[in-house]
Design a protein around this motif. Structure first.
Motif, PDB file in Angstrom:
ATOM      1  N   UNK A 146      18.371  -5.765  -2.053  1.00 24.38           N
ATOM      2  CA  UNK A 146      18.678  -4.790  -3.103  1.00 24.38           C
ATOM      3  C   UNK A 146      17.634  -4.842  -4.212  1.00 24.38           C
ATOM      4  N   UNK A 147      17.198  -6.046  -4.574  1.00 19.83           N
ATOM      5  CA  UNK A 147      16.222  -6.177  -5.660  1.00 19.83           C
ATOM      6  C   UNK A 147      14.909  -5.474  -5.312  1.00 19.83           C
ATOM      7  N   UNK A 148      14.431  -5.690  -4.096  1.00 19.79           N
ATOM      8  CA  UNK A 148      13.201  -5.024  -3.683  1.00 19.79           C
ATOM      9  C   UNK A 148      13.409  -3.516  -3.561  1.00 19.79           C
ATOM     10  N   UNK A 149      14.564  -3.113  -3.031  1.00 22.53           N
ATOM     11  CA  UNK A 149      14.835  -1.684  -2.857  1.00 22.53           C
ATOM     12  C   UNK A 149      14.825  -0.953  -4.194  1.00 22.53           C
ATOM     13  N   UNK A 150      15.397  -1.566  -5.223  1.00 21.08           N
ATOM     14  CA  UNK A 150      15.418  -0.939  -6.548  1.00 21.08           C
ATOM     15  C   UNK A 150      14.005  -0.817  -7.106  1.00 21.08           C
ATOM     16  N   UNK A 151      13.198  -1.861  -6.942  1.00 26.84           N
ATOM     17  CA  UNK A 151      11.820  -1.810  -7.428  1.00 26.84           C
ATOM     18  C   UNK A 151      11.030  -0.717  -6.722  1.00 26.84           C
ATOM     19  N   UNK A 152      11.239  -0.578  -5.425  1.00 24.87           N
ATOM     20  CA  UNK A 152      10.523   0.447  -4.655  1.00 24.87           C
ATOM     21  C   UNK A 152      10.990   1.851  -5.050  1.00 24.87           C
ATOM     22  N   UNK A 153      12.228   1.970  -5.456  1.00 26.33           N
ATOM     23  CA  UNK A 153      12.756   3.277  -5.870  1.00 26.33           C
ATOM     24  C   UNK A 153      11.962   3.828  -7.042  1.00 26.33           C
ATOM     25  N   UNK A 154      11.765   3.005  -8.054  1.00 28.68           N
ATOM     26  CA  UNK A 154      11.000   3.456  -9.204  1.00 28.68           C
ATOM     27  C   UNK A 154       9.586   3.835  -8.842  1.00 28.68           C
ATOM     28  N   UNK A 155       8.966   3.061  -7.936  1.00 27.95           N
ATOM     29  CA  UNK A 155       7.594   3.361  -7.514  1.00 27.95           C
ATOM     30  C   UNK A 155       7.513   4.711  -6.810  1.00 27.95           C
ATOM     31  N   UNK A 156       8.451   4.980  -5.923  1.00 29.24           N
ATOM     32  CA  UNK A 156       8.430   6.254  -5.201  1.00 29.24           C
ATOM     33  C   UNK A 156       8.759   7.418  -6.124  1.00 29.24           C
ATOM     34  N   UNK A 157       9.716   7.204  -7.039  1.00 33.73           N
ATOM     35  CA  UNK A 157      10.090   8.282  -7.967  1.00 33.73           C
ATOM     36  C   UNK A 157       8.897   8.702  -8.823  1.00 33.73           C
ATOM     37  N   UNK A 158       8.066   7.743  -9.174  1.00 39.60           N
ATOM     38  CA  UNK A 158       6.896   8.042  -9.994  1.00 39.60           C
ATOM     39  C   UNK A 158       5.800   8.763  -9.211  1.00 39.60           C
ATOM     40  N   UNK A 159       5.894   8.718  -7.874  1.00 39.59           N
ATOM     41  CA  UNK A 159       4.812   9.244  -7.036  1.00 39.59           C
ATOM     42  C   UNK A 159       5.088  10.643  -6.493  1.00 39.59           C
TER      43      UNK A 159
END
Length: 242
Positions: free
Chosen positions: A166-179
């Motif tokens: 979950x921790x990694x998934x949340x971090x990746x969410x922000x990265x994709x949302x910004x892209x």
């Protein structure tokens, strides 16, 4: 726990384990039909036909995963697999990106791979999402993958195949949302255990969270977020390409 607010959110139940059985499917269908917050059920390709029959007239999206688990299949293979899933009743297709081609600098191969599946899905008025497996890529390639995905007309970018913590998934969410731009939704897939983790994913920009759901997890999320109106089962093929 702080409520997310007025933004409607959706959960998605994953039944894609290698040994997922028909008995598991019966339990999954009962779970998703019981809870309004669950907007989709994603199953292994061999379970699509049975899942469509069991879901009946439900407005839930029925998804499957193409190119699991490495995404390196030939485009013709992915397109055929997608066509069979759509024929058997899927209206959401998530496919694994060809990460090897991306790392090799073969951007046209990545684009054509995405476009082939996206066009196949949109021709059947189904939703198309690309699984980027962002955790294994440097930031520069994640941004490049998102640009290619948006140009190919995907409806969603997906953080992983659902095995990330979950921790990694949340971090990746922000990265994709910004892209990606506002037209493209972000689906967070991971091993979520409680409503706090799910809430963090939505705060990071996810529209959907896909996980192996439990009644307790769904009830916890339902107490935290606003339940949105049912989504349309599909999108048109007229998604813009940049």
């Amino acid at each position: 726990m702080t409520a997310i607010g007025r933004r409607a959110v959706r959960l998605e139940h994953l039944l894609t384990a290698p040994n997922a059985s028909l008995r598991d499917l019966d339990e999954a269908v009962a779970l998703v039909l019981e809870h309004d917050l669950v907007g989709a059920l994603t199953v292994s390709p061999w379970l699509v036909k049975a899942a469509r029959r069991k879901l009946g007239r439900s407005h839930l999206r029925l998804g499957t995963v193409i190119g699991y688990g490495h995404g390196g299949q030939l485009l013709a293979v992915k397109a055929f697999e997608a066509s069979k899933a759509l024929e058997q009743g899927a209206n959401q297709i998530d496919f694994v990106m060809n990460g090897g081609a991306l790392v090799s600098g073969e951007e046209e191969t990545v684009y054509n791979d995405m476009l082939g599946v996206v066009d196949m899905a949109h021709s059947a008025l189904a939703v198309a999402g690309v699984i980027i497996e962002a955790e294994t890529l440097p930031d520069e390639l994640v941004r490049k993958a998102c640009r290619i995905a948006e140009r190919a007309g995907v409806d969603q970018v997906v953080t992983s195949n659902g095995l990330a913590t979950a921790r990694h998934a949340v971090a990746l969410t922000g990265a994709l949302r910004d892209c990606v731009g506002p037209r493209v939704q972000v689906k967070t897939a991971g091993r979520f255990k409680d409503a706090e983790e799910v809430s963090a994913a939505f705060v990071a920009g996810a529209t959907h969270v896909a996980a192996v759901l439990t009644p307790g997890l769904i009830d916890g999320v339902a107490a935290t977020v606003a339940v949105g109106a049912p989504e349309p089962a599909a999108v048109g093929a007229a998604a813009s390409r940049r």
